[in-house]
Write an enzyme that holds these catalytic residues in place. Structure first.
Site, short mmCIF file in Angstrom:
data_model
loop_
_atom_site.label_atom_id
_atom_site.label_comp_id
_atom_site.label_asym_id
_atom_site.label_seq_id
_atom_site.Cartn_x
_atom_site.Cartn_y
_atom_site.Cartn_z
CG HIS A 459 3.16 -46.87 -42.87
ND1 HIS A 459 4.35 -46.88 -43.55
CD2 HIS A 459 2.20 -46.65 -43.80
CE1 HIS A 459 4.12 -46.69 -44.84
NE2 HIS A 459 2.83 -46.55 -45.01
CE LYS A 711 16.63 -43.68 -37.40
NZ LYS A 711 16.11 -44.57 -38.41
NE ARG A 712 7.81 -40.15 -36.48
CZ ARG A 712 7.25 -41.07 -35.68
NH1 ARG A 712 6.83 -40.71 -34.46
NH2 ARG A 712 7.10 -42.31 -36.07
CE LYS A 717 10.94 -42.99 -35.87
NZ LYS A 717 11.18 -44.01 -36.91
CB THR A 823 13.04 -45.54 -46.18
OG1 THR A 823 12.69 -44.27 -45.61
CG2 THR A 823 11.78 -46.34 -46.43
CE LYS A 827 15.30 -42.31 -47.82
NZ LYS A 827 14.47 -41.45 -46.97
#
Length: 994
Positions: A459, A711-712, A717, A823, A827
């Site tokens: 991952h 998101k985290r 990110k 993901t 969505k």
């Protein structure tokens, strides 16, 4: 179903009475083999004194491997599997009423109300007075659980009878979200439950909102695991999930003036109506101790500390199928005999409870802080507990289904173990320990079984996430497993030497350094001798030599002499690197398949992360792009849009077959469709407006563009890039007149959500900056509704189900090559949201499918990243003036007194830990703000609104990546199914769901 209705009693406000039903029986002819039992029996009884019915399935005789299933018989099994389940459930439905017909009549709603009332009275978790929302939730959940248990028992009795191959998905996280709405929807009982609760004085949506999210995960890893189970159940594959039952979860996030604060999750304080504690299913788990060799030559792991792992089962229903699979979660304790009663009575209460406390804390927290030795030890204990208890359970099930003649060589034909990331890596040495030490299997056969059983999903490409454990710690905690790992490593070394030969020691040494499981550990002497350099080649620091010699120069002979006398030289101390166990390497070596979770990620895995392994075993590596379920992420969380799709397509088949969304193409320019879509989006935005006001106190306008990044929180990110872009936007607004601002900028509501790990200081600084910027902008009267910035506290699945349907722009802006898949991008896309992002993770495939016009692209590409970092290190990078302007503005104090020097400093300099802008925020900043200007223009001139409702582009082209039960992702699951004789799935790296 389980209980009969008493409508008059419900309507009158009295507890309903239950009607008696006689015991019934039935059977189904399996028609599998002439040599085995071919009939499945079920019995259901109902006694008024118990007010319950019981269902179980029993067979005439156990299936035995001495009468094996042939390939031809397997084909029959595979072809008739779903039919048999349907026949079984149809017989039940004939006697108890078909759950799928409950929506059809008021009488069924009254039966549901009766069951809810029954549980409120007879299986209470609350006092008998009243029927408030929390009590209504528990009673409703327990009533739907009755239906799940019937399906659940029948599903697994069928698996037992047919002795199918079964997939076992091991994950440290399962981010489920709320279970009630998902279960009611999957069983197609929404109408009857809505009507039943209305009769009882509540709305279904209000009852559903009482359920806390299960605190069993944090990010995409856990969401993927949960969606994967949903997909396997929906596709009728035999599967089971294994995880840990965290009492306090990761943490509950609070947002204060100081930024993020963490408190313990309380999701279990009122109990969990979904789980069933299996007190009869528990396994010993050992730590510490020592390894001895018995007189029979077998290794035995003795002494140490023993705990007990206890099973808690949670049913996972499929959609429009009675197949219901299982998520088994482990809690930890010690036997009562370990309670030191003598110490307690002596007043040493803490000492008396020490062993119990040590056992229970293993399942307290998801990802406990690991800066300390104690934290590292606890994390390793968690991972081993998951692996050991789960594998003991799996082996026990295999032995039970095999009957009297257990053939261990058949184990991989009946069992598939999927490791979700490196956390369950200890499955490999644990399975070896069980097979060799406990079952008496030879090393060679056990290793063959293990490799054919286990598979690994990678991952991440981040080095810190490719777990390494201290060899010293592991030797203390798991001494037998270290012996096994050392043997595996030695075999790997021999394989590498055999493959590459000894003629090129430099190449061989590089391969060994990259591929070994044990890092900084001595090689076997037979191999180490290859790399001993002649003494005359040893490098000598001449400055040190001069300390022991007055000579100004040395001949070759004198140099060699001095080398021999090197012990006389006072050399500086040499840092000895720690000995480590590389878990990712162990996963690759011990498994038969390694998969990435997006096309670009899988290529990076092959070409970079595990390139040496890929060259050695190319057949092991494959891609399985992540996916998400359209049930939770459209049908249930966005019912208005779901109704529009169903209306225009002419049915709900798209929920299981999203290829049917292509039919929307013929309505792409239809004004009625576009109008309905905009109305649905408006409804969802209004819900978010109310939610934000309730949770944060901020008022936002539904007329602004809803721009969301959830998101985290992590530097890669790049929430920092997002908020710096907002700061730049705000600064430019402040420099303009009101008329200029309105002309130049589109109104935006910028929404953030996500948790920063408690010990990740830089991520917490980013949260602090976001909240400070929001507090300033949201209270600036000059700006008003033109720009709002809101950080949603304690982001979770339920919050996502609210935000995603309301989104219009979603940001997926990670540094290229660093996001494995993502993901949430799927969505957002499937809810008609436009993405802005880099060519990273699943963004690449989404952009290919939806078309370039439906994706706002910016930033460096993955193959350029190394070059840009090198440019930075060489001092050649010249930052954009706008970027420097923004950093200075943050430092100016306009957003409050907090000192952001460390955060801004991470974006500066050319080298050093926490410096040099490793994630290329400054490099991508110019293209990012220019891309955002294009977003503004598209939204402002209404092209956005014309593009967005064009569902043909935004939906039908997403079929390859959007859903775990559609397009690419059912193919992901189906493609990993094994031979027909096994009648089951091998999860060979497949990772559908999200």
């Amino acid at each position: 179903m389980a209980y009969c209705s008493a409508a008059a009693s419900v309507c009158a406000g009295r507890a309903p009475t239950l009607l008696d039903r006689s015991s019934i029986s039935g059977s189904i002819d399996l028609n599998i083999s002439n040599n085995t039992s071919n009939r499945m029996f079920f019995t259901a009884t109902a006694k008024s004194s118990y007010r319950k019915r019981h269902f179980y399935v029993r067979s005439e005789a156990k299936s035995k491997l001495k009468d094996p299933v042939t390939v031809e018989q397997g084909l029959v099994i595979r072809a008739t599997f779903s039919r048999l389940l349907c026949e079984c459930f149809k017989l039940i439905a004939d006697h108890f009423g078909d759950a799928r017909s409950v929506d059809k009549s008021t009488a069924d709603a009254e039966a549901v109300a009766s069951r809810i009332t029954y549980h409120a009275e007879f299986t209470p978790s609350f006092s008998p007075e009243g029927f408030d929302l929390p009590k209504a939730y528990y009673a409703t959940a327990q009533s739907i659980r009755d239906s799940l248990i019937i399906n659940w028992n029948a599903t697994y009795d069928m698996y037992e009878k047919m002795n199918v191959k079964q997939a076992y998905y091991l994950s440290m996280e399962f981010l489920q979200g709320r279970a009630l709405s998902n279960a009611i929807g999957n069983l197609e009982l929404s109408g009857s439950y809505g009507e039943a609760l209305r009769k009882l004085g509540h709305k279904l949506e209000n009852v559903v909102s009482q359920e806390p999210d299960a605190a069993l995960g944090n990010g995409g890893l856990g969401r993927l695991a949960s969606c994967f189970l949903d997909s396997l159940a929906t596709l009728n594959y035999p599967a089971w999930g294994y995880g840990l039952r965290y009492k306090y979860g990761l943490f509950k996030q609070l947002i204060t003036k100081e930024g993020q604060e963490e408190v313990a999750e309380n999701w279990l304080e009122m109990g969990n109506p979904w789980e069933i504690i299996r007190n009869d299913i528990s396994y010993p788990v050992k730590f510490y101790g020592k390894v001895v060799t018995g007189s029979d030559g077998k290794k035995r792991w003795i002494g140490g500390e023993d705990i007990v792992a206890v099973a808690h089962d949670v049913p996972i229903p499929g959609y429009k199928t009675k197949t219901t699979i299982n998520l088994r979660l482990w809690s930890t304790k010690v036997p009562s005999v370990d309670f030191d009663l003598s110490a307690f009575n002596s007043g040493e209460h803490t000492k008396a409870c020490e062993s119990q406390a040590n056992a229970e804390k293993i399942c307290y927290i998801l990802y406990p802080g690991d800066d300390s030795l104690e934290g590292k030890t606890l994390r390793l204990q968690q991972q081993y507990t998951l692996c050991s208890a789960s594998l003991q359970d799996i082996v026990k099930c295999f032995e039970k289904r095999s009957g009297e003649n257990v053939l261990w060589k058949e184990f991989p034909e009946k069992v598939a173990v999927q490791m979700n990331d490196t956390h369950p890596t200890l499955c490999i040495p644990e399975l070896m320990r069980i097979l060799v030490d406990l079952k008496g299997i030879s090393w060679k056969e056990a290793w063959d079984i293990t490799q054919r059983t286990v598979a690994y999903t990678n991952h991440t490409v981040l080095p810190e996430a490719l777990e390494k454990w201290s060899l010293e710690l592991m030797q203390k905690l798991l001494p037998r497993h270290v012996e096994i790992i050392e043997m595996i490593d030695e075999e790997l070394v021999n394989d590498i030497v055999a493959e590459f030969g000894k003629s090129n020691p430099i190449l061989l040494e590089r391969k060994l350094n990259a591929m070994r499981i044990l890092e900084n550990v001595e090689l076997p002497s037979s191999i180490a001798d290859l790399f001993i350099k002649p003494k005359e080649m040893f490098a000598i620091d001449t400055s040190e030599v001069s300390k022991v010699s007055d000579k100004s120069s040395l001949t070759d002979e004198e140099d060699e002499l001095d080398v021999n006398e090197e012990k006389e030289v006072d050399l500086p101390p040499v840092s000895i690197p720690p000995k480590m166990v590389r878990m990712a390497n162990l996963c690759v070596v011990g498994g038969h398949v390694v998969n990435g979770v997006a096309e670009i990620h899988s290529e990076i895995v092959k070409q970079d992360v595990f390139n040496d392994f890929y060259k050695l075993w190319p057949e092991k590596f494959q891609n399985k792009t992540n996916g998400v379920t359209p049930r939770r992420w459209i049908q249930y969380c966005n019912p208005d849009l779901s109704k529009i799709i169903t209306k225009w397509i002419g049915g709900e088949d798209w929920v299981l077959n999203t290829e049917k969304l292509a039919e929307l193409r013929k309505f792409a320019d239809n004004e009625d469709l576009q109008s309905e879509w905009r109305a649905a989006k408006r409804i969802n935005k209004l819900k978010v407006v109310s939610f934000l006001k309730e949770k944060t106190g901020y008022s936002v306008s539904p007329d602004g563009m809803f721009d969301i990044q959830v998101k985290r929180i992590h530097e890669y990110k790049r929430q920092l890039l997002n908020i710096l872009g907002i700061v730049y936007r705000y600064k430019k607004m402040k420099e303009m007149t009101a008329v200029e601002r309105k002309e130049k900028f589109t109104s935006r509501v910028c929404i953030f959500g996500g948790k920063a790990f408690a010990t990740y200081a830089q991520a917490k600084r980013i949260v602090k900056l976001i909240t400070d910027v929001g507090a300033t902008i949201n209270n600036d009267p000059d700006i008003g509704d033109l720009l709002k910035v809101v950080f949603v506290p304690d982001y979770n699945v339920s919050v996502a189900e609210l935000l995603i349907p309301a989104s219009e722009l979603s940001q997926h802006i990670s540094t290229a090559g660093m996001e494995a898949s993502g993901t949430s991008n799927m969505k957002f896309s499937m809810n008609g949201c436009i993405l802005i992002g880099t060519l990273d993770g699943a963004n690449v495939e989404i952009r290919e499918e939806v078309g370039e016009d439906n994706f706002f692209l910016f930033g460096a590409q993955a193959h350029e990243i190394t070059g840009f970092r090198k440019e930075r290190a060489e001092g050649k990078f010249v930052p954009d003036a706008r970027f420097e302007e923004v950093k200075e503005y943050v430092r100016s104090g306009v957003f409050g007194p907090y000192n952001y020097d460390e955060l801004m400093g991470s974006l500066e300099g050319n080298e050093g830990f926490g410096r040099a802008d490793y994630f290329l925020v400054g490099k991508d900043f110019p293209s990012y703000i220019e891309c955002q200007e294009k977003v503004d223009k598209a939204y402002k001139d209404q092209k956005w609104r014309r593009r967005n409702p064009n569902l043909a582009a935004a939906w039908s082209e997403l079929q390859r990546t959007m859903a775990a039960s559609s397009g690419r992702n059912p193919a992901t699951i189906h493609a990993t199914a094994t031979t027909p004789a096994t009648a089951a799935v091998v999860v060979s790296g497949s990772s559908s769901g999200g």
